[in-house]
Design a protein around this motif. Sequence first.
Motif, PDB file in Angstrom:
ATOM      1  N   ALA A   1       2.599  10.360  12.364  1.00 52.10           N
ATOM      2  CA  ALA A   1       3.681   9.414  12.098  1.00 52.10           C
ATOM      3  C   ALA A   1       3.737   8.247  13.079  1.00 52.10           C
ATOM      4  N   PRO A   2       3.552   8.462  14.392  1.00 47.43           N
ATOM      5  CA  PRO A   2       3.615   7.316  15.316  1.00 47.43           C
ATOM      6  C   PRO A   2       2.552   6.254  15.050  1.00 47.43           C
ATOM      7  N   SER A   3       1.470   6.632  14.368  1.00 44.44           N
ATOM      8  CA  SER A   3       0.418   5.666  14.063  1.00 44.44           C
ATOM      9  C   SER A   3       0.778   4.761  12.888  1.00 44.44           C
ATOM     10  N   ASN A   4       1.803   5.132  12.144  1.00 41.90           N
ATOM     11  CA  ASN A   4       2.158   4.390  10.935  1.00 41.90           C
ATOM     12  C   ASN A   4       3.028   3.190  11.308  1.00 41.90           C
ATOM     13  N   ILE A   5       2.424   2.228  11.980  1.00 42.33           N
ATOM     14  CA  ILE A   5       3.169   1.111  12.560  1.00 42.33           C
ATOM     15  C   ILE A   5       3.689   0.152  11.494  1.00 42.33           C
ATOM     16  N   ARG A   6       3.135   0.200  10.284  1.00 41.32           N
ATOM     17  CA  ARG A   6       3.579  -0.695   9.206  1.00 41.32           C
ATOM     18  C   ARG A   6       4.554  -0.009   8.249  1.00 41.32           C
ATOM     19  N   GLY A   7       4.861   1.258   8.509  1.00 44.81           N
ATOM     20  CA  GLY A   7       5.787   1.976   7.635  1.00 44.81           C
ATOM     21  C   GLY A   7       5.239   2.215   6.247  1.00 44.81           C
ATOM     22  N   VAL A   8       3.934   2.463   6.132  1.00 43.24           N
ATOM     23  CA  VAL A   8       3.310   2.716   4.825  1.00 43.24           C
ATOM     24  C   VAL A   8       3.862   4.019   4.237  1.00 43.24           C
ATOM     25  N   ARG A   9       4.156   3.989   2.990  1.00 42.84           N
ATOM     26  CA  ARG A   9       4.649   5.200   2.307  1.00 42.84           C
ATOM     27  C   ARG A   9       3.487   6.177   2.130  1.00 42.84           C
ATOM     28  N   VAL A  10       3.662   7.393   2.620  1.00 39.59           N
ATOM     29  CA  VAL A  10       2.645   8.442   2.502  1.00 39.59           C
ATOM     30  C   VAL A  10       3.265   9.605   1.735  1.00 39.59           C
ATOM     31  N   VAL A  11       2.688   9.932   0.591  1.00 39.59           N
ATOM     32  CA  VAL A  11       3.264  10.968  -0.285  1.00 39.59           C
ATOM     33  C   VAL A  11       2.384  12.214  -0.238  1.00 39.59           C
TER      34      VAL A  11
ATOM     35  N   LEU B   1       0.819  -1.219   0.000  1.00 40.39           N
ATOM     36  CA  LEU B   1       0.000   0.000   0.000  1.00 40.39           C
ATOM     37  C   LEU B   1       0.851   1.267   0.000  1.00 40.39           C
ATOM     38  N   MET B   2       0.427   2.244  -0.785  1.00 38.72           N
ATOM     39  CA  MET B   2       0.960   3.602  -0.720  1.00 38.72           C
ATOM     40  C   MET B   2      -0.198   4.579  -0.637  1.00 38.72           C
ATOM     41  N   LEU B   3      -0.090   5.589   0.208  1.00 39.81           N
ATOM     42  CA  LEU B   3      -1.108   6.629   0.313  1.00 39.81           C
ATOM     43  C   LEU B   3      -0.656   7.858  -0.463  1.00 39.81           C
ATOM     44  N   LEU B   4      -1.498   8.312  -1.357  1.00 42.03           N
ATOM     45  CA  LEU B   4      -1.227   9.508  -2.151  1.00 42.03           C
ATOM     46  C   LEU B   4      -2.197  10.598  -1.715  1.00 42.03           C
ATOM     47  N   GLN B   5      -1.675  11.640  -1.094  1.00 40.41           N
ATOM     48  CA  GLN B   5      -2.515  12.723  -0.607  1.00 40.41           C
ATOM     49  C   GLN B   5      -2.941  13.639  -1.760  1.00 40.41           C
TER      50      GLN B   5
END
Length: 270
Positions: free
Chosen positions: A260-270, A176-180
């Motif tokens: 950021a602390p909630s991103n426990i899986r290290g998902v890429r957020v752009v 998964l990648m999140l694209l803002q």
Amino acid sequence: MRSIHFISGLPRSGSTLLAALLRQNPRFHAHMSSPLAGMVDAMLGEMSDRNELSTFITNEQRRRVLRGLFDGYYGQEMTASVIFDTSRTWCAKLPVLSGLFPDYRIIACVRHVSWIVDSLERAVQKNTLRPSFMVNFDTRGTIYNRVEGFATGEGILGYSYNALKDAFFGEHAPHLMLLQYETLVRDPAMAMAAVYDFVGEPAFNHDFDNVHFDVGAFDDRTGMPGLHAVAAKVQARGRETVLPPDIFRRFENDAFWRHAPSNIRGVRVV
């Protein structure tokens, strides 16, 4: 052999714009939501134990049937070597997709939730003479009723928001990648470079001043003319919200991907 990836995420968050940009690459196919996610759901149900003959269906047969839906839908006439299939449901289907396409990637489009609600309400208000599927064609509701409907677990926003969290915090999050939306419209070149890097495809020179995507006939048929309209030039556009202040504030802190602390899986957020 062609690759298949997925576009998902929250409504009114740039998935149509992303598809319109990807379509500029002649090697790619992308479009607005396809029926494939619903077809997968239907077939999973038909092959479940509610069917008394399911005892004759193995998991390998299930995988072949589901992959066959994609092969049949896109067919040999589809010349693109990379397909991006779009549905907000895909974020709830990462375990299934992982069993079908081990190398897939899913790009989830996200946006400040208050502005998603604003965009949904704005679309309803723009078409006041044609009751919308987004509010179950109810003509009696107030803005408060409509927002409650958007945000319920089965609502257009609530379901996709829960599905996004399912994917973001789940074990298949590396796909998964999140694209803002905010990134896509303010720095489209950087956003698209990140997408290409994530899916492992060579860079392409997109034209951000001449974007074309026309599904006007579909929007007219659903009673929401212009719902998927894409501006020719990619740029951020400021505006005042149509929401009452209390509604806007209600969703201000819901962008969990920015914490950021909630991103426990290290998902890429752009």
